[in-house]
Structure formats: structure tokens, C-alpha cells
Design a protein around this motif. Structure first.
Motif, PDB file in Angstrom:
ATOM      1  N   ASN A 100       0.799  -1.217   0.000  1.00 28.29           N
ATOM      2  CA  ASN A 100       0.000   0.000   0.000  1.00 28.29           C
ATOM      3  C   ASN A 100       0.838   1.275   0.000  1.00 28.29           C
ATOM      4  N   ASN A 101       1.970   1.265   0.694  1.00 23.49           N
ATOM      5  CA  ASN A 101       2.796   2.468   0.806  1.00 23.49           C
ATOM      6  C   ASN A 101       4.268   2.069   0.722  1.00 23.49           C
ATOM      7  N   PRO A 102       4.793   1.897  -0.502  1.00 28.66           N
ATOM      8  CA  PRO A 102       6.172   1.410  -0.651  1.00 28.66           C
ATOM      9  C   PRO A 102       7.215   2.341  -0.044  1.00 28.66           C
ATOM     10  N   GLY A 103       6.972   3.667  -0.090  1.00 21.63           N
ATOM     11  CA  GLY A 103       7.931   4.607   0.483  1.00 21.63           C
ATOM     12  C   GLY A 103       8.049   4.453   1.984  1.00 21.63           C
ATOM     13  N   LEU A 104       6.909   4.312   2.652  1.00 21.32           N
ATOM     14  CA  LEU A 104       6.912   4.155   4.102  1.00 21.32           C
ATOM     15  C   LEU A 104       7.457   2.781   4.496  1.00 21.32           C
ATOM     16  N   ALA A 105       7.164   1.775   3.674  1.00 17.94           N
ATOM     17  CA  ALA A 105       7.692   0.432   3.944  1.00 17.94           C
ATOM     18  C   ALA A 105       9.215   0.424   3.831  1.00 17.94           C
ATOM     19  N   LYS A 106       9.748   1.139   2.845  1.00 24.61           N
ATOM     20  CA  LYS A 106      11.201   1.224   2.681  1.00 24.61           C
ATOM     21  C   LYS A 106      11.834   1.886   3.899  1.00 24.61           C
ATOM     22  N   PHE A 107      11.194   2.953   4.382  1.00 24.12           N
ATOM     23  CA  PHE A 107      11.711   3.613   5.583  1.00 24.12           C
ATOM     24  C   PHE A 107      11.653   2.675   6.781  1.00 24.12           C
ATOM     25  N   LEU A 108      10.540   1.966   6.933  1.00 22.88           N
ATOM     26  CA  LEU A 108      10.374   1.060   8.069  1.00 22.88           C
ATOM     27  C   LEU A 108      11.471  -0.001   8.069  1.00 22.88           C
ATOM     28  N   ARG A 109      11.803  -0.512   6.894  1.00 21.95           N
ATOM     29  CA  ARG A 109      12.844  -1.542   6.804  1.00 21.95           C
ATOM     30  C   ARG A 109      14.242  -0.973   7.046  1.00 21.95           C
ATOM     31  N   SER A 110      14.384   0.349   7.009  1.00 22.37           N
ATOM     32  CA  SER A 110      15.690   0.946   7.309  1.00 22.37           C
ATOM     33  C   SER A 110      15.992   0.898   8.805  1.00 22.37           C
ATOM     34  N   VAL A 111      14.963   0.628   9.612  1.00 29.78           N
ATOM     35  CA  VAL A 111      15.138   0.458  11.057  1.00 29.78           C
ATOM     36  C   VAL A 111      15.542  -0.991  11.305  1.00 29.78           C
ATOM     37  N   SER A 112      16.619  -1.204  12.042  1.00 30.79           N
ATOM     38  CA  SER A 112      17.206  -2.542  12.168  1.00 30.79           C
ATOM     39  C   SER A 112      16.205  -3.598  12.634  1.00 30.79           C
ATOM     40  N   VAL A 113      15.326  -3.250  13.549  1.00 27.80           N
ATOM     41  CA  VAL A 113      14.368  -4.229  14.073  1.00 27.80           C
ATOM     42  C   VAL A 113      13.440  -4.739  12.972  1.00 27.80           C
ATOM     43  N   PHE A 114      13.106  -3.876  12.021  1.00 24.99           N
ATOM     44  CA  PHE A 114      12.129  -4.230  10.989  1.00 24.99           C
ATOM     45  C   PHE A 114      12.764  -4.536   9.634  1.00 24.99           C
ATOM     46  N   SER A 115      14.066  -4.689   9.585  1.00 21.60           N
ATOM     47  CA  SER A 115      14.778  -4.784   8.304  1.00 21.60           C
ATOM     48  C   SER A 115      14.364  -5.980   7.454  1.00 21.60           C
ATOM     49  N   GLU A 116      13.874  -7.051   8.072  1.00 20.07           N
ATOM     50  CA  GLU A 116      13.550  -8.264   7.320  1.00 20.07           C
ATOM     51  C   GLU A 116      12.050  -8.546   7.260  1.00 20.07           C
ATOM     52  N   LEU A 117      11.231  -7.549   7.527  1.00 18.52           N
ATOM     53  CA  LEU A 117       9.784  -7.753   7.472  1.00 18.52           C
ATOM     54  C   LEU A 117       9.319  -7.997   6.040  1.00 18.52           C
TER      55      LEU A 117
END
Length: 237
Positions: free
Chosen positions: A2-19
Motif C-alpha cells: 500500500n505504501n512502498p515509500g513508508l515500507a522502505k523507511f520502516l525496513r531501514s530500522v534494524s528491528v524491521f529490516s527483514e519484514l
């Protein structure tokens, strides 16, 4: 997605990098992007821990208040950094105030939804513990900070502590404090602070910038902070 830009940012956080895409969408759907044009208190001391905040742009400050009304910034979180994870699992209210600086955007994830998300994704817990474990270890270094009589080494220890607490895991982390804020934390005069910073910069350990200090070599600064006292000439009065 739904929101690829926000998902990319979220994955830049180490905890969420492999979601996965689905898990990113799940987390984003319960989150909100909050924008602040001026300095704004987003969580007061004494309030429940209601959100995890991830800094997208700008800065998030953690501020302590004394019983007599004095205020001190004890940590600053820059882009990609998060507020405390462990606090979200505590029943006790916040002991510090969180303040968004002007021109800041935060991704706010409600504590209730985030706790439920982690329960469904238990593989994330080791990453959470690693991140907040570094912050806890930094606070344990407070003993070394207090006991070391050499002011430049005390300042080196303080810079390393602040970098760890901020969550900056880059090779050359930045301490996002002004000289005035750092002077308050170091509990020293402006002249002493400037002299110690100049000494650390001349040794190639830090690089001073506007409103920030970049640690050039974490290992070298850590070794410097732990070396034996260098004599009475550099001792605190």
C-alpha cells in the motif's frame, strides 16, 4: 504494497529490516505520520508510554526535569532512531519528557498494537533487546564517567554514552547536542568543554559541526576514554 515509500523507511530500522511486505503493511496500517512545525511536547513525564516513535526527519529530544524546575536534554534521536522499546512493556509512567524539534516528522506506532505485533512476530525480540541493550550498557558506563578524574576522558565517555542511547548504529555516529546542552550534561564550564572538544578533535577522534559532534572512530574514542589517568595537569578541580 500500500505504501512502498513508508515500507522502505520502516525496513531501514534494524528491528524491521527483514519484514515481509504483508507484515510491513500490517504495521503501517496502525501507524501514523506526525508532523511538527514547532517545538512540541509529544509525551510528558508522568504519562503512560503510549507510542513508539521513529524519527523520519528532524530530531526527538529526551528531556529530564529536576524537582526545582531545571530542564536538561539527556538524549537526542535523529533520523532512523527510535524512542525506548522496553518502556512500552512497563506499567510505570514515563520518567522523561519527549520533545519534537521544529521541522520533525515521526512515525508513531501505538504501544498496544506494537506489543500485539511483536507477540505475533517473536523473532523480532532479539533485535529489540540488542538495540535497547546497548542503551542500557551505555547507562552502566555512568560509573566510569563519574569516577574518572580526567576531564577529556570523561567527555569521551559521555559522547559514547549519548551516541549509544540515541540508537545511532552507524560507523561514525553523531551526537546531536548543542554545546550548551553538552555543557549541562558534562557539568563543566564552557571553557573546559571547548578545550576538551578541541583536544579530542586534534587527536582525530571527533569532528565538530553545527549542532552536532561526529565520532570519527568509535573504537579509538573508547580506548582513549579507558586509558589510565594522565596526571594532575588534566584533572578536574
Amino acid at each position: 504494497m500500500n505504501n512502498p515509500g513508508l515500507a522502505k523507511f520502516l525496513r531501514s530500522v534494524s528491528v524491521f529490516s527483514e519484514l515481509s511486505d504483508d507484515r510491513c503493511d500490517e504495521l503501517i496500517s496502525c501507524s501514523s505520520v506526525e508532523r511538527f512545525d514547532r517545538r512540541t511536547v509529544i509525551q510528558r513525564s508522568g504519562d503512560p508510554h503510549h507510542h513508539l516513535y521513529i524519527v523520519m526527519t528532524g530530531r526527538l529530544e529526551m528531556v529530564a526535569h529536576s524537582p526545582w524546575g531545571a530542564e536538561m536534554t539527556i538524549a537526542v534521536f535523529g533520523p532512523g532512531s527510535t524512542s525506548s522499546w522496553v518502556a512500552l512493556f512497563l506499567d510505570s509512567p514515563a520518567e522523561r519528557t519527549l520533545v519534537a524539534t521544529p521541522d520533525t516528522r515521526l512515525l508513531a506506532i501505538p504501544a498496544i498494537q506494537l506489543r500485539a505485533f511483536l507477540e505475533r512476530q517473536p523473532a523480532l525480540y532479539p533485535k529489540v533487546l540488542t538495540l535497547d541493550g546497548k542503551r542500557f550498557r551505555a547507562l552502566l558506563d555512568l560509573t566510569a564517567l563519574v569516577l574518572n578524574p580526567v576531564r577529556s576522558q570523561r567527555l569521551a565517555t559521555l559522547l559514547l554514552m549519548i551516541a549509544d542511547v540515541s540508537g545511532d548504529t552507524s560507523a561514525q555516529p553523531k551526537v546531536l547536542l548543542t554545546h550548551h546542552q553538552l555543557q549541562q550534561l558534562a557539568n563543566c564550564s564552557r571553557q573546559v568543554l571547548h578545550r576538551c572538544l578541541r583536544e579530542l578533535q586534534q587527536d582525530g577522534l571527533i569532528k565538530q559541526g553545527y549542532g552536532s559532534i561526529q565520532i570519527q572512530d568509535v573504537a579509538a574514542l573508547s580506548a582513549y576514554a579507558k586509558q589510565a589517568a594522565a596526571g594532575d595537569a588534566n584533572r578536574l578541580s
